[in-house]
Design an enzyme around this catalytic site. Structure first.
Site, PDB file in Angstrom:
ATOM      1  N   SER A 148      -1.246  23.218 -18.054  1.00 41.98           N
ATOM      2  CA  SER A 148      -1.365  22.571 -16.751  1.00 41.98           C
ATOM      3  C   SER A 148      -2.848  22.341 -16.539  1.00 41.98           C
ATOM      4  CB  SER A 148      -0.795  23.470 -15.650  1.00 41.98           C
ATOM      5  OG  SER A 148      -1.562  24.661 -15.533  1.00 41.98           O
ATOM      6  N   ALA A 149      -3.204  21.789 -15.381  1.00 42.27           N
ATOM      7  CA  ALA A 149      -4.624  21.586 -15.043  1.00 42.27           C
ATOM      8  C   ALA A 149      -5.357  20.791 -16.120  1.00 42.27           C
ATOM      9  CB  ALA A 149      -5.320  22.937 -14.810  1.00 42.27           C
ATOM     10  N   GLN A 159      -5.107  22.375 -21.580  1.00 43.83           N
ATOM     11  CA  GLN A 159      -4.697  23.021 -22.819  1.00 43.83           C
ATOM     12  C   GLN A 159      -5.434  22.487 -24.041  1.00 43.83           C
ATOM     13  OE1 GLN A 159      -3.812  25.963 -23.672  1.00 43.83           O
ATOM     14  NE2 GLN A 159      -1.813  25.968 -22.677  1.00 43.83           N
ATOM     15  N   GLU A 204      -3.792  14.550 -16.048  1.00 40.07           N
ATOM     16  CA  GLU A 204      -3.610  14.337 -14.603  1.00 40.07           C
ATOM     17  C   GLU A 204      -4.246  13.095 -14.001  1.00 40.07           C
ATOM     18  OE1 GLU A 204      -3.143  18.486 -12.465  1.00 40.07           O
ATOM     19  OE2 GLU A 204      -4.763  18.499 -13.960  1.00 40.07           O
TER      20      GLU A 204
END
Lengths: 741, 264, 154
Positions: A520-521, A524, A706
């Protein structure tokens, strides 16, 4: 055996910067890849969940006898059966494993059943008699704020709070509740090990944190629970939180049998967290030259019944409330409210999505008020390397090519209108509602910023191990592959660093390696990639040093033109190197939100071209072009895949995706009524990758997952405004918002 | 016997006793089964009955799939067929099944109402033919008795030369109609207007029809008045998909645009 | 009851419980988990199979109703030795991410090319309108299938 001529066999089309195809592609294409829903074990039972139909109620009594009386039912467990910690939670363990005295959201789990087969389990779950005393749900987050029923308040004050600008634009905006809706639902299999422990194979984004919560709630020792990375059909944030994990392990240990559970679609909607709906109030002040003088924002998020990651999402939303722009007088107040709506948590974009809709609309309105070109306004204020983040004051030290993003997007050619458009290119599609003469075209731009990695002082790290095998090398990791292509890129990194082609990635469980952190964010590739790079680099150095060689390839170790250690011998020497990668540290902010809060940033811009049937309010998104700051594209095809997928999720939020809540109850928890964009809704996408290496990620790469979801939504809405002349202060935009006064 | 696979209508009707569920394409029944809302214990499968797939002139067997109708149907019905679900749904779903479910949003229904189609029903003792308006009784309610099968849809021999279909939905595939409509115009100027998703059953708009049918060459002002009348005649609701106000607005505009297509 | 039908060219005799779906039978009864369950209502195409030559959602087919029929699942498309052109093209184009929708796309696309070897982009989109993907945004899938359509794949 020695070879006199050294051959470099490194497959240069599979190293960093190339786009080799993914190692699990063929199994997925042949239907042979094993997802959590496909797992089987000998003697396996099936589980089902009893959920609350009320958004808030007291549980008066639970009678499990009718369920247990049904043939084929092995267990029915309630809150009293939770052996350890009664609650779980990513940030705060405030959510009951199974509801005890009270249910606080529609769909909250109350009991779980295990039976011989899935049909029996579901029927038995329907027989559990729960007597509720319905209570008045609190469903208005503004009211929750007034009652001070909040998970977090966040205050940001930077600069001189008294400055004022010549031109003022105020606005209120709303973002509806989007769902991640990954195609694979929640699924898992828990297998008791016969010694009081359990192995868990379940859909997840972070196996170590799942393992910790299972250990706590089962009252076990850490070594008794092993959580295994498992095939997962997408995540987008829905699987950061535990959902069926503790339930499965409880049932497995209680019955002594393997237990499997798969959520159906409606249950999946009820059973995982959603994107926070948001209510934003903005005030932008600027001078005649366009420079932002002051930005004030109030960000209200509805966190639902339990904490999940509301604190971090609120932080993100608040810290990015100004956008990728300079501003030296900033005041942001963030509120994460607690209500009896379903819990909200991580969804791709994580708070930055919601505020981007607010601040980009504001920037367009400000440009209009100033009589300025909207892109010129962006450029005048663009945040650059060396600037301070407007909210936290953090100096941006890595490349931040905001101006390049703006200029290159602006320079991309616009499509020609097609007077003979086939109905599939028109609003309404095969519904034949609209002819090309009834359409107005609009173009809109938006820009966004996102942090990469975890923030506010979190100890954000990932461990990876690289070891040699008979064939080549193996990268071992607990990092979860959700489809983004991590398995491909980690192998590419190891190939480039080791200098050999035959590299594969193996997912190992929590007992075999330390945490890789969450998938996430957008982190990775950077952190697990960083760990892989470090491990592979050190491994190569140690091998060469040990054998006094100067090159390593598939044949083995070379010294000059001689092969001094053939691979077969090398493979027997047990070479392995483990690395734990941490990005540069961040700090907790002070009481005004100031500090080195974030690890890194990425910017992106989107330009949407839409055709709008203004009379009927129908929209066709023709194109969404983008320029994105990617640092270095380790696998350009994967980066493009993330961009195209993320853009379509942004389009979904703009025009069709919303979980409709009424008095705390979800009205559209099916794919009939929660509309995901189909291939007929997908726009053309041209993606410009802006590569300015310099970030701490491997080879200067930045996370890319994102940013595509952040400014794509406001770009589409800006385009609809341009076509329709409507204000549109809320997403998703519905036909009536355009067509009716 | 849990499931029967008759190959003739008579065989099927003989097996349609109490508690037996007919199964055509499965695209509605299996959703209910998958959601746990229906648990049929005895089924008569209709898929193998050749008679039901016969399509003679204006008599369309109830087992004809939307895929065939998309290809071979009269203009506006083919246009409607193209919007039913997805290719997968159209290959399995039948016109009879769609009638049996009688969703207010059924894409094929406005056409049947616009051309005054009749529905053929058969039981082991009798057959009868109902006008569409008597067949549709309410939301998901029809006049079909439990011992009857829908065997065919009868269209009139002479269909209006000009026909147009339209469906308003939020996305471009697999969408439940917010409003759908068919407008027809015969050579003599007679116009029919039928709409779905704006009432418990498909409906006609008689006041709009009467007004516009009496005008040989409608002008723009006539079309606006027609639009207003249709908007007024529909009885939509507000639900999680859309609002009463929008449906009313959309119905009028859609009807007007479909009429404009018929006037060209 | 026992239902006899052919799956991927092989005759099978499968025990079936009314009113279970063909999808459940394939996955749980016949060891063919390639077809996926993602929505239970035919709104996503992940369970797509070919039934008697027609592309359908297997979650909407009653297992008891397939007696005498022939079914092709994703496992029957292409082989270990030779991928179907659709599979090869999708693999090369990066059209697979999480992979959950992939079997459905493979079956639907294979069916399309069986009926129409050179579809236009519009025809490709319309043929796949019943298959949802949440990861790729469909771009790579379209690029892959356009290459098959123009014969430039492989």
């Amino acid at each position: 055996m020695t070879a006199t001529t050294k051959r470099r066999t490194l497959a240069t089309d599979a190293t960093v910067g190339q786009s080799p195809s993914r190692p699990d592609g063929i199994p997925k294409l042949r239907g042979e890849f094993e997802f959590a829903q496909d797992l089987r074990a000998e003697g396996m039972l099936w589980a089902a969940t009893v959920r609350s139909p009320h958004p808030r109620a007291r549980i008066v009594s639970i009678d499990i006898a009718p369920a247990l009386a049904m043939g084929g039912v092995h267990a029915c467990l309630t809150a009293d059966d939770v052996p350890g910690r009664a609650t779980f939670g990513l940030e705060h363990p405030d959510q009951p494993v199974l509801a005890g005295d009270e249910v606080r959201f529609w769909g909250e789990p109350v009991a779980v059943v295990a039976a011989e087969d899935e049909v029996t389990a579901r029927l038995a779950a329907g027989l559990v008699e729960v007597h509720y005393q319905s209570l008045n749900p609190l469903t208005d987050p503004a009211e929750a704020n007034r009652r001070d029923d909040v998970f977090r308040r966040l205050r940001i004050r930077r600069g001189d709070q008294t400055v004022r600008g010549t031109v003022v634009v105020e606005g209120r905006y709303e973002v509806g509740m989007q769902d991640q809706a990954p195609l694979g639902t929640e699924a898992g299999l828990a297998i008791p090990d016969g010694q009081g422990g359990v192995d868990l194979y379940a859909t997840s984004q972070f196996v170590h944190v799942d393992q910790e919560q299972v250990v706590a709630s089962l009252g076990l020792r850490p070594d008794q629970v092993r959580s295994h990375p498992t095939g997962i059909g997408g995540a987008f944030g829905a699987r950061e939180d535990v959902n069926l994990h503790i339930h499965l392990c409880m049932l497995a240990l209680h019955t002594g049998r393997p237990v499997k559970m798969v959520y159906h679609r409606s249950e999946s909607f009820a059973g995982h967290v959603h994107r926070h709906p948001a209510w934003l109030r903005y005030r932008h002040e600027a001078n005649r030259d366009g420079r932002l003088v002051r930005v004030e924002a109030e960000v209200l998020l509805d966190g639902g019944a339990y904490a999940s990651t509301t604190s971090a999402v609120l932080a993100n939303a608040s810290y990015f409330a100004v956008g990728p722009y300079r501003c030296d007088s900033v005041a942001v107040d963030g509120i994460g409210a607690r209500t009896n709506n379903p819990p909200c948590g991580a969804m791709r974009g994580f708070g930055a999505v919601q505020v981007c809709f607010g601040y980009e609309t504001q920037m367009d309105r400000l440009a209009e008020a100033l009589g300025m070109d909207p892109l010129d306004l962006r450029e005048v204020n663009a945040l650059r390397t060396g600037d301070q983040m407007p909210t936290t004051g953090q100096v941006i030290e890595t490349p931040l090519p905001t101006v390049d993003v703006i200029r290159s997007l602006r320079a991309m050619p616009l499509p020609e209108a097609d007077p003979d458009a086939h109905h599939s290119s028109l609003p309404g599609g095969s519904g034949l509602t609209t002819e090309s003469g009834q359409v107005r075209r609009g173009v809109g731009y938006a820009f966004g910023i996102k942090n990469l990695g975890f923030s506010e002082g979190a100890d954000d790290y990932a461990q990876a191990r690289v070891r040699l095998s008979g064939d080549g090398a193996v990268v071992e990791t607990a990092a979860i592959e959700v489809g983004q292509g991590l398995v491909t890129v980690l192998a590419q990194i190891a190939r480039s660093a080791l200098g050999i082609s035959r590299v594969e990635v193996a997912h190992v469980d929590t007992s075999k390696i330390d945490s890789a952190g969450s998938t996430s964010a957008s982190r990775q590739t950077q952190v697990s990639g960083g760990a892989t790079l470090e491990a592979a680099t050190r491994l190569r150095e140690r091998i060469l040093s040990e054998h006094e060689g100067d090159d390593l390839d598939e044949e083995g170790v070379w010294r000059g033109e001689s092969l001094v250690v053939p691979w077969s011998s090398l493979a027997d020497e047990g070479w392995a190197e483990t690395a734990t990668f941490r990005h540069p540290p961040t700090t907790r902010p002070d009481e005004n939100g100031q500090g080195v809060v974030h690890a890194d940033f990425a910017v992106a811009g989107h330009r949407a071209v839409v055709d709008v049937d203004v009379e009927l309010g129908l929209v066709k998104v023709i194109r969404v072009d983008t320029a994105q700051d990617v640092g270095f594209a380790l696998n350009p095809a994967s980066v493009r895949g993330q961009i195209e997928g993320g853009i379509l999720q942004g389009v979904g939020l703009a025009v069709m995706e919303e979980l409709v809540m009424k008095d705390g109850v979800m009205l559209n928890a099916t794919f009939t009524d929660y509309l995901l964009p189909t291939i007929l809704d997908a726009p053309e996408v041209e993606a410009l990758l802006i590569e300015r290496p310099g970030s701490w990620g491997p080879y200067g790469a930045k996370g890319v997952g994102e940013p595509p979801t952040i400014s794509s939504t406001p770009a589409v809405v800006a385009a609809i405004r341009a076509a329709s002349g409507k204000e549109l202060n809320r997403v998703p935009v519905r036909p009536q918002d355009i067509a009716l006064p | 016997m849990e499931i029967a696979h008759p190959t003739s209508v008579n065989e099927a009707l003989a097996g349609l006793t109490e508690g037996v569920t007919p199964l055509a394409g499965g695209t509605d029944l299996m959703v209910e089964v998958n959601f746990g809302h229906a648990r049929p214990v005895q089924v008569v499968a209709l898929r193998r009955i050749a008679e039901l797939k016969e399509w003679e002139g204006s008599r369309i067997g109830s087992g004809v799939t939307w895929r065939r109708i998309e290809r071979d149907g009269p203009t506006a019905l083919a246009e409607a067929a193209r919007t039913v679900g997805s290719p997968q749904i159209r290959n399995a779903g039948t016109i009879g099944g769609n009638l049996g479910t009688a969703s207010p949003a059924g894409d094929g229904h406005p056409f049947l109402a616009a051309v005054d189609a009749t529905i053929e029903l058969a039981s082991s003792t009798a057959t009868r033919t109902l006008p569409w308006a008597e067949f549709f009784v309410g939301v998901k309610k029809t006049a079909r008795r439990d011992d009857e099968l829908i065997t065919a849809v009868n269209l009139p021999g002479n269909l209006p030369e000009r026909q147009a279909f339209g469906k308003i939905g939020v996305r471009n595939a697999m969408v439940i109609a917010t409003v759908c409509a068919v407008v027809t115009r015969a050579d003599d100027g007679r116009v029919t207007v039928a709409l779905g998703s704006v009432a418990p059953t498909p409906i006609r708009a008689p006041r709009g029809e009467a007004m516009i049918s009496s005008i040989t060459s409608p002008k723009d002002t006539d079309l606006i008045e027609f639009q207003r009348l249709v908007s007024d005649e529909v009885r939509p609701i507000t639900d999680h998909r859309s609002t009463e106000e929008y449906r009313r607005h959309g119905a009028g505009i859609l009807a007007r645009r479909l009429l404009e297509r018929c006037l060209r | 009851m026992i239902v006899e039908f052919s799956v991927n060219g092989e005759q099978v005799s499968a025990p079936v419980t009314l009113p279970g779906s063909l999808l459940d039978l394939l996955r749980d009864g016949l060891g063919l988990p390639g077809s996926k369950d993602a929505c239970e209502q035919g709104e996503c195409g992940s369970c797509s199979v070919i039934l008697d030559g027609e592309l359908v959602c297997s979650c909407l087919v009653m297992a008891a109703d397939v007696a005498g029929s022939s079914v092709t699942t994703v496992e029957g498309i292409g082989s270990e030795e030779a991928l179907h052109p659709v599979q090869e093209a999708m693999h090369q184009a990066g059209a697979v991410q999480c992979g959950f929708c992939t079997p459905g796309f493979v079956v639907a696309a294979a069916d399309l090319f069986e009926r129409n070897p050179h579809p236009t982009q519009t025809e490709i989109r319309e043929a796949l309108a019943g298959n949802i993907c949440r990861c790729t945004g469909y771009g790579a899938i379209l690029r892959a299938l356009e290459r098959v359509a123009t014969g430039s794949a492989q």
